[in-house]
Design an enzyme around this catalytic site. Structure first.
Site, short mmCIF file in Angstrom:
data_model
loop_
_atom_site.label_atom_id
_atom_site.label_comp_id
_atom_site.label_asym_id
_atom_site.label_seq_id
_atom_site.Cartn_x
_atom_site.Cartn_y
_atom_site.Cartn_z
N GLU A 2 -25.13 -20.01 41.14
CA GLU A 2 -24.84 -20.09 39.39
C GLU A 2 -25.75 -21.40 39.26
O GLU A 2 -26.39 -21.41 38.21
CB GLU A 2 -23.40 -20.26 39.11
CG GLU A 2 -22.97 -18.73 39.21
CD GLU A 2 -22.37 -18.61 40.63
OE1 GLU A 2 -22.35 -19.48 41.54
OE2 GLU A 2 -22.05 -17.30 40.88
N HIS B 66 -11.26 -13.52 37.99
CA HIS B 66 -11.97 -12.62 37.22
C HIS B 66 -11.44 -12.34 35.84
O HIS B 66 -11.63 -11.42 35.27
CB HIS B 66 -12.12 -11.16 38.01
CG HIS B 66 -12.70 -11.38 39.32
ND1 HIS B 66 -12.00 -11.68 40.36
CD2 HIS B 66 -13.88 -11.25 39.81
CE1 HIS B 66 -12.77 -11.56 41.55
NE2 HIS B 66 -14.00 -11.32 41.27
#
Lengths: 337, 410
Positions: free
Chosen positions: A60, A129
């Protein structure tokens, strides 16, 4: 106008911008051939080719750094961080680089990048998540943060973010991708088809960054909220027996405090609702600013409804999630105060 | 608690500490001219050896030898020498001005001038530079006015960064010099992004970026290497191995086990290990990598084997962690002395000319500094408008910043 869910609206925004602006490219983990784990880029690589919509290494920090470099060199990258829970490896690139580049360079360089990232819980995602990390980024100078609550706003805001010359983090409440969610996981799920904001123009339009919207008018109390909690709050407002006004912030920073203040100064009562954990959350900032601008008009203390100050627990998702009951309790408390 | 017997943690220890006599006798330094120069599009798999040797051109007799000799004209050699001298004299002056309180901070590049100056000369002016904080020689070689550099360091009314950045964190868009962050390594993968965009735009400009060997431990290094390799980006990824990261020697970045250049091998790109104090070797390796990138050959990693002859910054005293005379015994010498001696050797320079040039540069730096102070210093005189500190956070100022500016009354 056509009926779109939020996934389709977000896809359409990228489609429109890839078509209109050759400097736009879309990249991230699994966004290319596969079309993204939530299908938000489905079909875009097929339509625009592998050079415009492509997969990246699982890094990322590298994704955002690549975007910054491309942005500095006159491109307009649209990146996806697959889950906002995975955004932390990119933290330095967002906070120290993208957000400060224009400032530290005396305005000579900037990076017009968009960071799309699904957030929020209610999908059995466990603690990696389900997070809502927006408050970590609202604290940062130089980056804009938005979180739409419906397909129409999602498309218009995303186009605004892509066209904006400043970096923007675009949080997508993933529980809303396929339909509005009112906080009860046992209730029959709804689609966006019957929702007024499920009507989305196929072409280009914008929803301005920095503008909140009153989604329910009322005179007794103002609920200030955003993302999934807009729908939970609306449902609670219906059940409350009070004339509740609901404001959907849509953009978190820059905050549309004038819009909020004019409502709260009128109703004199306020509840702030978000899914993210409470302490140091963005609700604390909203509350402070309301207190600074509306204190003498307040009839009772402001109450926050938020996620508990714990990691998102897998087996206790619905005990964590601030549902209608907690919003109703807050409304009651504020109306009695 | 300590590890149980025989299983001690390997905590790297430098060769010498203060009070010990420094020596580098066992350092493996290949002869100048020994390494052949491969074709620019050679398969990285055939180039493993370059990561473990050292590309050197200037030999100990001050001659330029071997296939890597770039055969620069005397004028180019003199420009390189002069720019390195300007860099050093500028650095010394600015450090002194920091010592007397004219600015908050300074970082010299003493001993590493060849890395920046030779690379700037080997690259095209259209190539984009993503430097770390010790490559001021890039600016000097590209012709930035010393006055502008000083104005920045003094955070005064002439500072193009508008008083927002620490000294030496330069920005110079006109010279294709990126904004130096201050956080280590963050620019490494950004350079890859810039290079990728250059390909999209159909331009043949490439990017070059620099980190110190200590920063190779940051994830940004791995990101830059991975993304550059995956997308075959036209970028030069430079690791300036100056042996020291503040007080941590290169062993703390893993340098005891393998050369830094050998990391390129694992990513499938050439890793060139270069004598960083050899102006001609740095120039030649850079030219090779730049041509390779421009021809679609993708990224190259270059390790510049050099030595940080000064402190890390004005905030540390190197005598507290290494012998004071370690820089003097560094076996690869000083880049300015070596190029000077080479020019003298080929009859294109003299000690007198060198002294005169040093005097001229000192006079120029003194004149420029006086002029810079007329724009103010951090402590006195003119500075950027206070109200400007609310600008450039965003392209357009949002209401909250407008209100805060009003609150400050500016």
């Amino acid at each position: 106008m056509t009926k779109m869910n939020m996934v389709q609206a977000i896809n359409s925004a990228q489609d429109v911008m890839l078509e209109r602006d050759s400097s736009v490219v879309v990249f991230g983990e699994d966004v290319g051939y596969f079309g993204g784990v939530f299908n938000c880029t489905e079909g875009l690589q097929k339509k625009y080719g592998i050079q415009r919509v492509f997969d990246t290494p699982i890094a990322e920090g590298g994704i955002i750094a690549l975007a910054i470099g491309m942005g500095v060199n006159e491109m307009r990258p649209v990146t996806e961080i697959q889950f906002s829970d995975y955004i932390y490896p990119a933290f330095d690139q967002i906070v120290s680089e993208a957000s400060r580049l224009r400032y530290r360079s005396g305005g000579e360089y900037w990076a017009p990048i968009t960071i799309r990232t699904p957030c929020g819980g209610g999908i059995r995602g466990g603690q990696t998540h389900s997070q809502s990390p927006e408050g970590i980024f609202t604290h940062v100078s130089g980056v804009k943060t938005a979180m739409p609550s419906n397909p129409y706003d999602a498309k218009g805001l995303l186009i605004s973010a892509i066209e904006d010359d400043d970096p923007t983090i675009f949080f997508e409440p993933k529980r809303l991708y396929n339909g509005p969610f009112f906080g009860d996981p046992k209730a029959q799920s709804q689609s966006w088809d019957s929702h007024v904001k499920g009507d989305v123009p196929e072409g280009h339009y914008t929803v301005p960054i920095g503008k909140a919207e009153t989604v329910r008018a009322g005179s007794d109390l103002t609920i200030v909220t955003y993302g999934t909690m807009v729908h939970v709050s609306l449902a609670a407002a219906e059940l409350s027996g009070h004339d509740v006004e609901v404001i959907d912030l849509r953009t978190l920073t820059p905050l549309d405090i004038d819009h909020i203040a004019s409502s709260v100064c009128r109703t004199g009562r306020c509840v702030i609702v978000h899914e993210a954990t409470k302490t140091g959350g963005f609700g604390a900032e909203i509350l402070s600013q309301i207190q600074e601008t509306c204190f003498w008009k307040l009839e009772s203390p402001i109450v926050r409804v938020a996620g508990w100050d714990i990691p998102y627990p897998h087996a206790f998702e619905w005990e964590y999630f601030p549902g209608q009951g907690r919003v109703l309790d807050a409304i009651k408390k504020v109306m009695e105060g | 608690m300590v590890p149980s017997s025989g299983k001690n943690l390997n905590v790297p220890t430098p060769r010498h500490r203060p009070g010990e006599e420094p020596e580098f006798d066992d350092l493996d330094i290949p002869n100048a001219g020994a390494a052949p120069r491969p074709d620019i599009l050679t398969d990285p798999k055939e180039m493993f050896a370059y990561a473990n040797t050292m590309i050197r051109v200037l030999d100990m007799k001050n001659k330029a030898v071997g296939e890597w000799n770039p055969c620069l004209s005397p004028d180019d050699l003199r420009k390189g020498l002069t720019d390195m001298m300007i860099t050093r004299i500028y650095d010394d002056r600015m450090q002194n001005m920091q010592r007397v309180g004219k600015m908050s901070f300074y970082m010299k590049s003493r001993g590493e001038e060849a890395v920046a100056v030779a690379q700037a000369m080997a690259l095209d002016k259209k190539d984009m530079l993503f430097p770390s904080y010790r490559q001021q020689g890039l600016l000097i070689s590209r012709g930035r006015d010393l006055l502008d550099m000083m104005n920045h360091c003094l955070s005064n009314s002439g500072d193009n960064c508008k008083g927002r950045q620490l000294p030496i964190m330069y920005t110079w868009k006109e010279g294709n010099f990126f904004s130096i962050s201050g956080n280590l390594g963050t620019q490494f993968c950004q350079a890859v992004g810039w290079a990728v965009a250059s390909v999209y735009k159909g331009e043949d400009a490439i990017a070059s970026t620099w980190v110190g060997e200590g920063t190779t431990a940051e994830s940004d290094f791995h990101h830059g290497m991975t993304f550059a390799a995956v997308y075959n980006a036209p970028v030069l990824l430079n690791v300036v191995n100056n042996q020291w990261a503040i007080s941590s020697f290169q062993g703390f970045a893993g340098g005891e086990r393998a050369t830094f250049a050998s990391r390129g091998i694992g990513y499938g790109m050439p890793g060139l290990r270069v004598d960083g104090n050899d102006f001609l070797a740095v120039y030649a390796a850079t030219k090779w990598a730049a041509e390779r990138a421009r021809c679609g050959g993708g990224p190259t990693m270059i390790e510049h084997f050099t030595y940080r002859a000064g402190g890390h910054s004005t905030s540390d005293d190197p005598a507290k962690y290494r012998p004071e005379d370690e820089p003097e015994v560094w076996p690869l010498g000083d880049p300015i002395e070596r190029l000077k001696n080479h020019l003298i050797e080929i009859g294109e320079w003299s000690d007198e000319r060198h002294e005169q040039t040093a005097k001229d540069i000192t006079a120029l730096v003194t004149k420029k500094y006086k002029e810079a102070e007329s724009y103010g210093t951090l402590n006195s005189g003119a500075r950027p408008e206070v109200s400007s500190m609310f600008e450039d956070v965003f392209k357009e100022m949002p209401d909250n910043l407008r209100r805060q500016r009003q609150q400050l009354g500016v």
